[in-house]
Design a protein around this motif. Structure first.
Motif, PDB file in Angstrom:
ATOM      1  N   GLY A 306      27.169   9.247   8.631  1.00 56.91           N
ATOM      2  CA  GLY A 306      28.163   8.239   8.288  1.00 56.91           C
ATOM      3  C   GLY A 306      27.544   6.893   8.004  1.00 56.91           C
ATOM      4  N   PHE A 307      26.187   6.818   8.077  1.00 54.08           N
ATOM      5  CA  PHE A 307      25.463   5.593   7.782  1.00 54.08           C
ATOM      6  C   PHE A 307      24.358   5.879   6.772  1.00 54.08           C
ATOM      7  CE2 PHE A 307      27.473   3.994  11.549  1.00 54.08           C
ATOM      8  CZ  PHE A 307      27.454   2.612  11.435  1.00 54.08           C
ATOM      9  N   LEU A 335      21.621  -1.401   7.675  1.00 58.02           N
ATOM     10  CA  LEU A 335      22.504  -0.269   7.944  1.00 58.02           C
ATOM     11  C   LEU A 335      23.818  -0.477   7.197  1.00 58.02           C
ATOM     12  CD1 LEU A 335      21.937   0.077  11.803  1.00 58.02           C
ATOM     13  CD2 LEU A 335      20.745   1.263   9.953  1.00 58.02           C
ATOM     14  N   VAL A 336      24.247   0.553   6.443  1.00 64.48           N
ATOM     15  CA  VAL A 336      25.477   0.470   5.651  1.00 64.48           C
ATOM     16  C   VAL A 336      26.364   1.665   6.011  1.00 64.48           C
ATOM     17  CG1 VAL A 336      26.477   0.316   3.347  1.00 64.48           C
ATOM     18  CG2 VAL A 336      24.202  -0.632   3.786  1.00 64.48           C
ATOM     19  N   PRO A 337      27.503   1.434   6.671  1.00 64.61           N
ATOM     20  CA  PRO A 337      28.415   2.551   6.981  1.00 64.61           C
ATOM     21  C   PRO A 337      29.124   3.024   5.721  1.00 64.61           C
ATOM     22  CG  PRO A 337      29.347   0.464   7.719  1.00 64.61           C
ATOM     23  CD  PRO A 337      27.968   0.153   7.241  1.00 64.61           C
ATOM     24  N   ALA A 340      34.798   5.030   7.749  1.00 61.74           N
ATOM     25  CA  ALA A 340      35.301   4.421   8.974  1.00 61.74           C
ATOM     26  C   ALA A 340      35.227   5.403  10.136  1.00 61.74           C
ATOM     27  CB  ALA A 340      36.743   3.946   8.766  1.00 61.74           C
ATOM     28  N   GLY A 341      35.179   4.834  11.349  1.00 60.88           N
ATOM     29  CA  GLY A 341      35.122   5.667  12.539  1.00 60.88           C
ATOM     30  C   GLY A 341      34.343   4.996  13.652  1.00 60.88           C
ATOM     31  N   THR A 342      34.177   5.720  14.749  1.00 60.51           N
ATOM     32  CA  THR A 342      33.402   5.250  15.899  1.00 60.51           C
ATOM     33  C   THR A 342      32.089   6.017  15.956  1.00 60.51           C
ATOM     34  OG1 THR A 342      35.410   4.683  17.131  1.00 60.51           O
ATOM     35  CG2 THR A 342      33.385   4.929  18.396  1.00 60.51           C
ATOM     36  N   TYR A 343      30.989   5.285  16.070  1.00 61.93           N
ATOM     37  CA  TYR A 343      29.659   5.896  16.029  1.00 61.93           C
ATOM     38  C   TYR A 343      28.826   5.400  17.210  1.00 61.93           C
ATOM     39  CZ  TYR A 343      31.025   6.801  11.170  1.00 61.93           C
ATOM     40  OH  TYR A 343      31.679   7.199  10.043  1.00 61.93           O
ATOM     41  N   THR A 344      27.825   6.202  17.548  1.00 57.86           N
ATOM     42  CA  THR A 344      26.889   5.833  18.608  1.00 57.86           C
ATOM     43  C   THR A 344      25.489   5.751  18.012  1.00 57.86           C
ATOM     44  OG1 THR A 344      28.211   6.882  20.341  1.00 57.86           O
ATOM     45  CG2 THR A 344      25.894   6.453  20.822  1.00 57.86           C
ATOM     46  N   LEU A 345      24.898   4.558  18.095  1.00 55.47           N
ATOM     47  CA  LEU A 345      23.503   4.391  17.693  1.00 55.47           C
ATOM     48  C   LEU A 345      22.622   4.830  18.851  1.00 55.47           C
ATOM     49  CD1 LEU A 345      23.750   0.866  15.994  1.00 55.47           C
ATOM     50  CD2 LEU A 345      23.857   3.122  14.913  1.00 55.47           C
ATOM     51  N   PRO A 346      21.741   5.813  18.656  1.00 56.87           N
ATOM     52  CA  PRO A 346      20.964   6.369  19.772  1.00 56.87           C
ATOM     53  C   PRO A 346      20.062   5.324  20.421  1.00 56.87           C
ATOM     54  CG  PRO A 346      20.823   7.770  17.811  1.00 56.87           C
ATOM     55  CD  PRO A 346      21.449   6.485  17.374  1.00 56.87           C
ATOM     56  N   GLU A 347      19.689   5.598  21.679  1.00 61.00           N
ATOM     57  CA  GLU A 347      18.781   4.690  22.384  1.00 61.00           C
ATOM     58  C   GLU A 347      17.394   4.722  21.755  1.00 61.00           C
ATOM     59  OE1 GLU A 347      16.920   7.420  25.992  1.00 61.00           O
ATOM     60  OE2 GLU A 347      18.612   6.094  26.442  1.00 61.00           O
ATOM     61  N   VAL A 348      16.652   3.634  21.956  1.00 59.32           N
ATOM     62  CA  VAL A 348      15.276   3.513  21.470  1.00 59.32           C
ATOM     63  C   VAL A 348      14.381   3.344  22.687  1.00 59.32           C
ATOM     64  CG1 VAL A 348      13.695   2.179  20.035  1.00 59.32           C
ATOM     65  CG2 VAL A 348      16.093   2.411  19.349  1.00 59.32           C
ATOM     66  N   ASP A 349      13.334   4.137  22.798  1.00 61.65           N
ATOM     67  CA  ASP A 349      12.442   4.026  23.954  1.00 61.65           C
ATOM     68  C   ASP A 349      10.994   4.001  23.512  1.00 61.65           C
ATOM     69  OD1 ASP A 349      11.474   6.829  23.773  1.00 61.65           O
ATOM     70  OD2 ASP A 349      13.519   7.317  24.387  1.00 61.65           O
ATOM     71  N   VAL A 350      10.168   3.358  24.335  1.00 61.83           N
ATOM     72  CA  VAL A 350       8.725   3.241  24.119  1.00 61.83           C
ATOM     73  C   VAL A 350       8.026   3.600  25.429  1.00 61.83           C
ATOM     74  CG1 VAL A 350       6.805   1.709  23.589  1.00 61.83           C
ATOM     75  CG2 VAL A 350       8.964   1.476  22.335  1.00 61.83           C
TER      76      VAL A 350
END
Length: 537
Positions: A306-307, A335-337, A340-350
């Motif tokens: 969706g993005f 980032l360009v959606p 429409a809707g509800t989305y979750t951007l995943p976590e980023v880890d190092v």
């Protein structure tokens, strides 16, 4: 004339106001000294003090007190006023032994005691006038971990010239941090000028090493027993330092040694108010203490369905903070959606290795939920569809648009005749508003060509390059915020919409070019300082 007299009067009054000393220091010309041979005790206090402010009576217990000279010095540098008073006392120790020059009272302060060695007459009193010292923060490290290596050169003579080499290490990088620092230090009651230099060492391979120390070569001024002056070559080698590089504890995990890791993200706009087709730039920033930028892993920014994502900018930098190497990586992504809707951007880890605790850690940016609203055009089409069901207006109202158009036309004709004399004056060409040095810059010329080509992709890249080169800004949204010029803000929004549109449309770069030439940058720079200001979006 009155102001000048008042200023001169204030200068005359200042010495009378600065009687009290706040700092005092005592040093000797040499240590050890020979019995029955004169040496000099030097006492320096800040402030303009009377000659009898120094009490030398405690010296009579163990020394013969000779002549005492007093001098005052006044300096005014860039409006800063300073004064000091210096006493030089000639002393003779009548017999060998270990003695202490007692604390001496100067005004309301006391000097520090000085331990003095007195040898027999004719014995050697040679003292190193040049000393070179080295030290390290750690002697056991891991590959890629910073080791702080400090060098201090102490000079107790008049240095005419000198050169200090850098330390060296096999299978490692040695980098100087900052500039040399000059100061003063007292050793065994003698005053030395100090020159300090700081290095960062990054070992590359496992093993045991000896770091080759720095070497100093120079010339000092001398005076022989007959009073003739000359020069003498001097040289010193620092102490060698050993270093053990330990193996990586777990080779199955990513390797990033650091004292501290900071992971953060920044948004060009608040994602709480996101609409379909609206581009928003998200910038990830990872900062590590005590390592180099080439050790940082490539950041990964996953995007949900969706993005659409468009890489915008990547950067790796090293900089210095509090004596430690700071490594920083940034990655910007538009980032360009698309719906429409509800989305979750995943976590980023190092994953990284904490060199202070000796264990692996994970720095995490938590997942973020965003809601995307329908595009404004979708809402407008819905309104139009609803309006199409309404009954048509009466036919007798058709003459009102024509009447309104006639009134507007008559008003415009009147306005034209009123402004006609002013149009005869030559209007400034917008492109000429730019200073000559700006118009001649390569980035400005490239930006002009890209905008004139009416290619939004080229224009966006050229505008971002110019913003980085001119103002150290790393996003177009930051550029719009920096200028705060509504026409430029609108032109940049239109450019971003065209750059990241799902379907191609024609774009006219003339409004952007006109806005750039009429916008005036603010007098103050962006908030923040150093590298941090570059990521203020």
């Amino acid at each position: 004339m009155v102001k000048r007299l008042l200023w001169l009067a204030s200068l005359w009054l200042i010495p009378t106001l600065l009687w009290a000393a706040t700092q005092v220091q005592a040093t000797v010309s040499q240590n050890p000294v020979q019995a029955n041979d004169g040496f000099t005790l030097k006492v320096v206090a800040d402030g303009n003090l009377p000659s009898d402010a120094l009490d030398t009576s405690p010296l009579l217990k163990n020394f013969i007190v000779g002549n005492t000279s007093v001098g005052q010095n006044t300096q005014i540098i860039n409006g800063d006023f300073s004064q000091n008073t210096t006493w030089r006392v000639t002393l003779i120790a009548p017999k060998p032994g270990n003695f202490t020059i007692p604390p001496l009272k100067v005004d309301s302060m006391m000097t520090a005691p000085i331990k003095l060695t007195v040898v027999k007459a004719g014995a050697s009193t040679k003292v190193d006038s040049i000393m070179l010292e080295t030290s390290m923060s750690d002697h056991q490290v891991y590959p890629g971990q910073q080791v702080s290596y400090d060098v201090k050169l102490l000079v107790g003579a008049d240095l005419r010239q000198g050169q200090l080499s850098d330390p060296k290490m096999d299978d490692g990088d040695v980098k100087q941090l900052g500039k040399d620092q000059k100061g003063t230090e007292t050793r065994q009651g003698m005053a030395f000028e100090t020159y300090s230099r700081h290095y960062a060492i990054f070992a590359k391979k496992v093993g045991s090493y000896v770091i080759d120390p720095p070497v100093f070569n120079g010339e000092i001024d001398t005076q022989n027993s007959l009073g003739f002056y000359g020069t003498r070559s001097v040289g010193k080698v620092g102490q060698p330092q050993s270093l053990t590089v330990l193996p990586i504890p777990d080779t199955s995990k990513p390797w990033l040694p650091a004292r501290e890791i900071k992971l953060e993200d920044r948004w060009s706009q608040d994602p709480k108010h996101w609409k379909v087709g609206q581009p928003i730039t998200r910038t990830l920033v990872v900062t590590a203490t005590g390592t180099e930028a080439n050790e940082l892993p490539t950041l990964q920014m996953a995007v949900p369905d969706g993005f659409k994502s468009y890489p915008d900018q990547k950067d790796r930098k090293n900089y210095l903070k509090d004596g430690w190497m700071m490594a920083q990586q940034t990655m910007a992504q538009a980032l360009v959606p698309t719906k429409a809707g509800t989305y979750t951007l995943p976590e980023v880890d190092v994953t990284w290795f904490d060199t202070l605790k000796g264990q692996y850690e994970i720095a995490t940016l938590p997942a973020r939920t965003v809601t995307v609203a329908p595009a404004a055009t979708d809402q407008q089409s819905k309104v139009q569809a609803d309006n199409s069901t309404l009954p048509p207006a009466k036919a007798n109202a058709d003459y009102w648009p024509w009447l309104t158009a006639l009134v507007v036309l008559l008003w415009l004709v009147t306005l034209v005749f009123w402004l006609r004399p002013k149009w005869r004056k030559k209007a400034p060409i917008p492109s000429e508003r730019q200073p000559k040095e700006e118009a001649a810059s390569p980035s400005w010329q490239q930006l002009r060509q890209a905008i004139k080509s009416n290619d939004p992709a080229k224009a966006g890249q050229a505008l971002l390059h110019w913003a980085q080169d001119k103002y150290q800004l790393h996003s177009l949204e930051a550029l719009a915020e920096f200028f705060a010029h509504p026409p430029l803000t609108d032109a940049i929004k239109d450019l971003q919409q065209q750059r990241f549109a799902t379907s191609s449309h024609s774009w006219n770069g003339e409004p952007l070019w006109q806005a750039l030439n009429t916008a005036k940058p603010p007098k103050a720079p962006p908030e923040g300082s150093g590298l941090y200001a570059r990521f203020k979006l």
